[in-house]
Design an enzyme around this catalytic site. Structure first.
Site, PDB file in Angstrom:
ATOM      1  N   LYS A  86      10.003 -15.383  -5.884  1.00 10.69           N
ATOM      2  CA  LYS A  86       9.288 -14.841  -4.720  1.00 10.69           C
ATOM      3  C   LYS A  86      10.293 -14.455  -3.617  1.00 10.69           C
ATOM      4  O   LYS A  86      10.154 -13.406  -2.976  1.00 10.69           O
ATOM      5  CB  LYS A  86       8.304 -15.906  -4.212  1.00 10.69           C
ATOM      6  N   GLU A  95      -1.895 -18.134  -0.333  1.00  8.60           N
ATOM      7  CA  GLU A  95      -0.548 -18.239   0.261  1.00  8.60           C
ATOM      8  C   GLU A  95      -0.609 -18.904   1.637  1.00  8.60           C
ATOM      9  O   GLU A  95       0.258 -19.708   1.990  1.00  8.60           O
ATOM     10  CB  GLU A  95       0.099 -16.852   0.346  1.00  8.60           C
ATOM     11  N   ASP A 123      -1.951   1.107   1.386  1.00  7.13           N
ATOM     12  CA  ASP A 123      -3.310   0.557   1.456  1.00  7.13           C
ATOM     13  C   ASP A 123      -4.355   1.576   1.902  1.00  7.13           C
ATOM     14  O   ASP A 123      -5.556   1.318   1.765  1.00  7.13           O
ATOM     15  CB  ASP A 123      -3.336  -0.640   2.435  1.00  7.13           C
ATOM     16  N   GLY A 175       2.708   5.690  10.415  1.00  6.04           N
ATOM     17  CA  GLY A 175       2.814   4.294   9.983  1.00  6.04           C
ATOM     18  C   GLY A 175       4.191   3.979   9.442  1.00  6.04           C
ATOM     19  O   GLY A 175       4.696   4.674   8.564  1.00  6.04           O
ATOM     20  N   GLN A 221       4.298  -3.570  -3.225  1.00  6.38           N
ATOM     21  CA  GLN A 221       5.028  -3.081  -4.388  1.00  6.38           C
ATOM     22  C   GLN A 221       4.665  -1.616  -4.675  1.00  6.38           C
ATOM     23  O   GLN A 221       5.533  -0.756  -4.845  1.00  6.38           O
ATOM     24  CB  GLN A 221       4.639  -3.977  -5.582  1.00  6.38           C
TER      25      GLN A 221
HETATM   26  P1  FAD Z   1       1.517  -1.630   6.131  1.00  9.29           P
HETATM   27  O1  FAD Z   1       2.745  -2.204   5.568  1.00  9.29           O
HETATM   28  O2  FAD Z   1       0.432  -2.557   6.538  1.00  9.29           O
HETATM   29  O3  FAD Z   1       1.937  -0.739   7.385  1.00  9.29           O
HETATM   30  C1  FAD Z   1       1.042  -0.011   8.177  1.00  9.29           C
HETATM   31  C2  FAD Z   1       1.780   0.411   9.431  1.00  9.29           C
HETATM   32  O4  FAD Z   1       0.942   1.278  10.192  1.00  9.29           O
HETATM   33  C3  FAD Z   1       2.157  -0.750  10.345  1.00  9.29           C
HETATM   34  O5  FAD Z   1       3.496  -0.636  10.750  1.00  9.29           O
HETATM   35  C4  FAD Z   1       1.210  -0.601  11.535  1.00  9.29           C
HETATM   36  O6  FAD Z   1       1.768  -1.064  12.747  1.00  9.29           O
HETATM   37  C5  FAD Z   1       1.022   0.908  11.568  1.00  9.29           C
HETATM   38  N1  FAD Z   1      -0.226   1.312  12.207  1.00  9.29           N
HETATM   39  C6  FAD Z   1      -1.463   0.838  11.955  1.00  9.29           C
HETATM   40  N2  FAD Z   1      -2.361   1.463  12.730  1.00  9.29           N
HETATM   41  C7  FAD Z   1      -1.673   2.342  13.492  1.00  9.29           C
HETATM   42  C8  FAD Z   1      -2.043   3.301  14.468  1.00  9.29           C
HETATM   43  N3  FAD Z   1      -3.330   3.492  14.825  1.00  9.29           N
HETATM   44  N4  FAD Z   1      -1.080   4.039  15.043  1.00  9.29           N
HETATM   45  C9  FAD Z   1       0.223   3.886  14.694  1.00  9.29           C
HETATM   46  N5  FAD Z   1       0.630   3.003  13.759  1.00  9.29           N
HETATM   47  C10 FAD Z   1      -0.310   2.250  13.167  1.00  9.29           C
HETATM   48  N6  FAD Z   1       1.866  -7.116  -1.498  1.00  9.29           N
HETATM   49  C11 FAD Z   1       2.827  -7.295  -2.445  1.00  9.29           C
HETATM   50  O7  FAD Z   1       3.153  -6.360  -3.183  1.00  9.29           O
HETATM   51  N7  FAD Z   1       3.467  -8.496  -2.594  1.00  9.29           N
HETATM   52  C12 FAD Z   1       3.188  -9.555  -1.800  1.00  9.29           C
HETATM   53  O8  FAD Z   1       3.778 -10.631  -1.955  1.00  9.29           O
HETATM   54  C13 FAD Z   1       2.191  -9.403  -0.787  1.00  9.29           C
HETATM   55  N8  FAD Z   1       1.923 -10.421   0.043  1.00  9.29           N
HETATM   56  C14 FAD Z   1       1.005 -10.242   1.053  1.00  9.29           C
HETATM   57  C15 FAD Z   1       0.781 -11.292   1.938  1.00  9.29           C
HETATM   58  C16 FAD Z   1      -0.140 -11.155   2.953  1.00  9.29           C
HETATM   59  C17 FAD Z   1      -0.370 -12.314   3.895  1.00  9.29           C
HETATM   60  C18 FAD Z   1      -0.854  -9.925   3.105  1.00  9.29           C
HETATM   61  C19 FAD Z   1      -1.833  -9.767   4.230  1.00  9.29           C
HETATM   62  C20 FAD Z   1      -0.636  -8.870   2.236  1.00  9.29           C
HETATM   63  C21 FAD Z   1       0.300  -9.017   1.202  1.00  9.29           C
HETATM   64  N9  FAD Z   1       0.581  -7.975   0.305  1.00  9.29           N
HETATM   65  C22 FAD Z   1       1.530  -8.133  -0.679  1.00  9.29           C
HETATM   66  C23 FAD Z   1      -0.087  -6.656   0.458  1.00  9.29           C
HETATM   67  C24 FAD Z   1       0.843  -5.721   1.255  1.00  9.29           C
HETATM   68  O9  FAD Z   1       1.262  -6.341   2.454  1.00  9.29           O
HETATM   69  C25 FAD Z   1       0.185  -4.388   1.579  1.00  9.29           C
HETATM   70  O10 FAD Z   1      -0.297  -3.827   0.392  1.00  9.29           O
HETATM   71  C26 FAD Z   1       1.218  -3.456   2.229  1.00  9.29           C
HETATM   72  O11 FAD Z   1       1.586  -3.954   3.496  1.00  9.29           O
HETATM   73  C27 FAD Z   1       0.683  -2.029   2.358  1.00  9.29           C
HETATM   74  O12 FAD Z   1       1.700  -1.219   2.887  1.00  9.29           O
HETATM   75  P2  FAD Z   1       1.342   0.042   3.786  1.00  9.29           P
HETATM   76  O13 FAD Z   1       2.612   0.789   3.968  1.00  9.29           O
HETATM   77  O14 FAD Z   1       0.171   0.771   3.235  1.00  9.29           O
HETATM   78  O15 FAD Z   1       0.843  -0.572   5.156  1.00  9.29           O
HETATM   79  P1  NAD Z   2      -8.477 -10.034  -2.222  1.00  5.78           P
HETATM   80  O1  NAD Z   2      -9.513  -8.978  -2.229  1.00  5.78           O
HETATM   81  O2  NAD Z   2      -7.441 -10.033  -3.267  1.00  5.78           O
HETATM   82  O3  NAD Z   2      -9.172 -11.474  -2.236  1.00  5.78           O
HETATM   83  C1  NAD Z   2     -10.253 -11.763  -1.380  1.00  5.78           C
HETATM   84  C2  NAD Z   2     -11.024 -12.959  -1.895  1.00  5.78           C
HETATM   85  O4  NAD Z   2     -12.067 -13.249  -0.988  1.00  5.78           O
HETATM   86  C3  NAD Z   2     -11.651 -12.721  -3.256  1.00  5.78           C
HETATM   87  O5  NAD Z   2     -11.306 -13.774  -4.123  1.00  5.78           O
HETATM   88  C4  NAD Z   2     -13.143 -12.675  -2.944  1.00  5.78           C
HETATM   89  O6  NAD Z   2     -13.953 -13.193  -3.996  1.00  5.78           O
HETATM   90  C5  NAD Z   2     -13.243 -13.547  -1.699  1.00  5.78           C
HETATM   91  N1  NAD Z   2     -14.411 -13.275  -0.870  1.00  5.78           N
HETATM   92  C6  NAD Z   2     -14.963 -12.080  -0.549  1.00  5.78           C
HETATM   93  N2  NAD Z   2     -16.049 -12.241   0.239  1.00  5.78           N
HETATM   94  C7  NAD Z   2     -16.174 -13.566   0.443  1.00  5.78           C
HETATM   95  C8  NAD Z   2     -17.093 -14.354   1.179  1.00  5.78           C
HETATM   96  N3  NAD Z   2     -18.105 -13.817   1.876  1.00  5.78           N
HETATM   97  N4  NAD Z   2     -16.943 -15.694   1.177  1.00  5.78           N
HETATM   98  C9  NAD Z   2     -15.930 -16.282   0.484  1.00  5.78           C
HETATM   99  N5  NAD Z   2     -15.033 -15.576  -0.246  1.00  5.78           N
HETATM  100  C10 NAD Z   2     -15.146 -14.231  -0.255  1.00  5.78           C
HETATM  101  O7  NAD Z   2      -7.830  -9.949  -0.758  1.00  5.78           O
HETATM  102  P2  NAD Z   2      -6.479 -10.550  -0.173  1.00  5.78           P
HETATM  103  O8  NAD Z   2      -6.180 -11.882  -0.735  1.00  5.78           O
HETATM  104  O9  NAD Z   2      -6.603 -10.387   1.302  1.00  5.78           O
HETATM  105  O10 NAD Z   2      -5.375  -9.542  -0.687  1.00  5.78           O
HETATM  106  C11 NAD Z   2      -5.395  -8.170  -0.260  1.00  5.78           C
HETATM  107  C12 NAD Z   2      -4.424  -7.373  -1.109  1.00  5.78           C
HETATM  108  O11 NAD Z   2      -3.090  -7.816  -0.842  1.00  5.78           O
HETATM  109  C13 NAD Z   2      -4.642  -7.580  -2.603  1.00  5.78           C
HETATM  110  O12 NAD Z   2      -4.405  -6.376  -3.249  1.00  5.78           O
HETATM  111  C14 NAD Z   2      -3.597  -8.583  -3.003  1.00  5.78           C
HETATM  112  O13 NAD Z   2      -3.179  -8.426  -4.335  1.00  5.78           O
HETATM  113  C15 NAD Z   2      -2.468  -8.255  -2.039  1.00  5.78           C
HETATM  114  N6  NAD Z   2      -1.696  -9.478  -1.789  1.00  5.78           N
HETATM  115  C16 NAD Z   2      -0.705  -9.774  -2.673  1.00  5.78           C
HETATM  116  C17 NAD Z   2       0.012 -10.935  -2.512  1.00  5.78           C
HETATM  117  C18 NAD Z   2       1.102 -11.274  -3.486  1.00  5.78           C
HETATM  118  O14 NAD Z   2       1.390 -10.462  -4.359  1.00  5.78           O
HETATM  119  N7  NAD Z   2       1.746 -12.422  -3.376  1.00  5.78           N
HETATM  120  C19 NAD Z   2      -0.265 -11.796  -1.432  1.00  5.78           C
HETATM  121  C20 NAD Z   2      -1.293 -11.457  -0.558  1.00  5.78           C
HETATM  122  C21 NAD Z   2      -2.018 -10.293  -0.749  1.00  5.78           C
END
Ligand code: FAD
Ligand code: NAD
Length: 406
Positions: free
Chosen positions: A380, A172, A303, A12, A321
């Site tokens: 941000k 977001e 994750d 990954g 983070q």
């Molecule tokens: P990822 O960054 O998801 O990377 C996983 C990698 O594994 C990817 O490159 C993928 O292509 C690869 N992979 C997956 N499956 C396979 C496979 N079978 N074979 C080969 N490669 C594979 N966190 C924050 O701290 N601040 C934020 O502002 C924030 N905003 C977010 C906004 C959104 C919309 C979302 C969805 C999440 C956000 N998060 C934020 C959470 C954060 O993105 C995750 O916690 C973070 O990406 C986890 O990092 P990771 O290295 O575990 O996995």
């Molecule tokens: P989350 O678990 O933080 O939030 C999911 C939400 O969905 C919860 O409020 C929950 O009550 C709701 N939910 C669950 N089941 C439901 C249902 N059946 N019907 C309606 N609502 C339901 O998940 P996320 O927002 O996808 O975030 C995933 C991770 O990524 C978290 O750790 C979050 O902190 C992180 N993240 C961080 C940022 C940031 O720091 N700016 C942005 C995006 C995600």
């Protein structure tokens, strides 16, 4: 030259995996080990920006970069392939094009959307997860708008978007979508008042656990942009024509919609579960040094891992983070494991959390200080740029960074 060098395989190229491989050469000499990075794509994508790509406010190409541009190719061999299985007994990883053996394994495969077994979500709802899902959701919304005016009988469900979950991802995305709505309506000759954006959140509040004053600010702001909230209401079923939602002990309601977005949380990558690691919702509760319990040669981060906050006795939420900080610890600990020395315990340094509400608004708590509006939005972008800088230095930050602060 050392023969039979130990093989480190990192799975990954997300935040955790890339931090590990960009830091590893500092801790391991050329003759100490061979390092291989495996990733499905030849690019890294900013998962943390996928709400923007999904709403169409930022082009998906702005949210990704080539892996070879940030790794030291003389030290790290990059293999573009998909991991199919991990065999911890025989110390090998099965890729779609064959097996690779390892002596030390780092698992950073990230997460997948959690559907809690709710009927129809996998088939009909759109997750916000990666470049492919983001591109698909953005195009789907545009197709609905484009189709609306071509049909004799106008269908409101084409202009109704339901977002399940008001955690950080849901909020977001809503911020981006609400900002994009005027432009979409202009492009497709649609009256803005016909567009319905509904957010359904099961908990009694949006952003459960976040500062209540900032939650109120976010809700009021999004409502002022036309978002409808249904709080304390769970998505119960998803179908091709919409969703069934309901409050406890009340009659369920059907919302007709062609676009149901699922943003209700994540679980660890299924490959980790399938490999036999003990896990909670696909996440492995790792030891303080980030190794998997009972597997001295396997580190799990980001994750795919679960790390307990000793103060609250609850797991830290999975964030980029933490994944990035874990990458630094894993690189250091691999160095010590191979060259000798005591392994370090991972100590998260949580600087804060900021949720964007579109391009120029946000809410957050940074170093214990509450921020909202422009200062939060500024922060941000600083955070987004910092993560680019940590992995790819100034060059990558200048190429992909966000500098439109106001
Ligand atoms: P990822 O960054 O998801 O990377 C996983 C990698 O594994 C990817 O490159 C993928 O292509 C690869 N992979 C997956 N499956 C396979 C496979 N079978 N074979 C080969 N490669 C594979 N966190 C924050 O701290 N601040 C934020 O502002 C924030 N905003 C977010 C906004 C959104 C919309 C979302 C969805 C999440 C956000 N998060 C934020 C959470 C954060 O993105 C995750 O916690 C973070 O990406 C986890 O990092 P990771 O290295 O575990 O996995
Ligand atoms: P989350 O678990 O933080 O939030 C999911 C939400 O969905 C919860 O409020 C929950 O009550 C709701 N939910 C669950 N089941 C439901 C249902 N059946 N019907 C309606 N609502 C339901 O998940 P996320 O927002 O996808 O975030 C995933 C991770 O990524 C978290 O750790 C979050 O902190 C992180 N993240 C961080 C940022 C940031 O720091 N700016 C942005 C995006 C995600």
């Amino acid at each position: 030259m050392a023969l039979n060098k130990p093989k480190i395989v990192v799975l990954g190229a997300g935040y955790g995996g890339l931090m590990t491989v960009t830091r590893l050469p500092k801790h391991i000499g050329t003759n100490d080990a061979d390092i291989t990075l495996v990733n499905k794509h030849n690019y890294h994508y900013e998962t943390t920006w996928m709400h923007e790509a999904s709403a169409g406010t930022l082009h998906h190409d702005r949210c990704r970069y080539q892996i070879k541009d940030v790794i030291n190719e003389s030290r790290v061999k990059f293999v573009q392939d998909t991991v199919k299985a991990i065999d911890v007994q025989n110390k090998k990883v099965t890729l779609s094009q064959g097996d690779i053996p390892y002596d030390y394994l780092v698992i950073g495969l990230g997460a997948v959307p959690e559907t809690f077994g709710i009927k129809g979500l996998k088939e009909f709802a759109f997750p916000i997860a990666n470049i492919n899902t983001s591109r698909q959701l953005k195009d789907h919304i545009e197709l609905q708008f484009a189709t609306y005016n071509t049909e004799a009988e106008k269908r409101p469900d084409r202009l109704t978007i339901v977002v399940g979950g008001a955690g950080f991802t849901g909020i977001e995305f809503l911020g981006e979508l609400a900002n994009r709505k005027p432009e979409l309506c202009r492009n497709y000759d649609i009256d803005e008042s016909l567009v319905r954006i509904v957010c359904v959140e099961a908990a009694p509040t949006v952003l459960p656990g976040f500062d209540p004053e900032l939650v109120d600010y976010a809700v009021q702001y999004l409502e002022s942009k036309g978002v409808e909230f249904k709080i304390g209401t769970a998505v119960q079923e998803c179908r091709a024509d919409g969703v069934t939602v309901g409050k406890k002990d009340e009659e369920p309601e059907e919302i007709k919609s062609q676009t149901v977005v699922w943003a209700a949380g994540v679980r660890g990558h299924p490959i980790v579960e399938e490999a036999g690691f003990e896990n909670m919702r696909g996440r492995v509760k790792v030891n303080p040094d980030l190794r998997a319990p009972g597997h001295d040669n396997v580190f799990i981060l980001g994750d795919s891992s679960l790390f307990i906050n000793e103060e609250t006795e609850r797991p830290y939420p999975p964030t980029a983070q933490i994944a990035m900080q874990q990458g630094e610890t894993v690189a250091k600990n691999l160095g010590r494991l191979i060259k000798g020395g005591q392994l370090e315990e991972f100590k998260p340094d949580i600087k804060g959390t900021v949720a964007s509400l579109g391009e120029h608004n946000a809410v957050g708590v940074v170093y214990g200080r509450k921020l909202k509006g422009t200062p939060a939005s500024f922060m941000k972008k600083v955070i987004d740029n910092r993560s680019l800088f940590m992995i790819g230095g100034l060059g990558l930050t200048l190429k992909k960074g966000k500098f439109k602060f106001f």
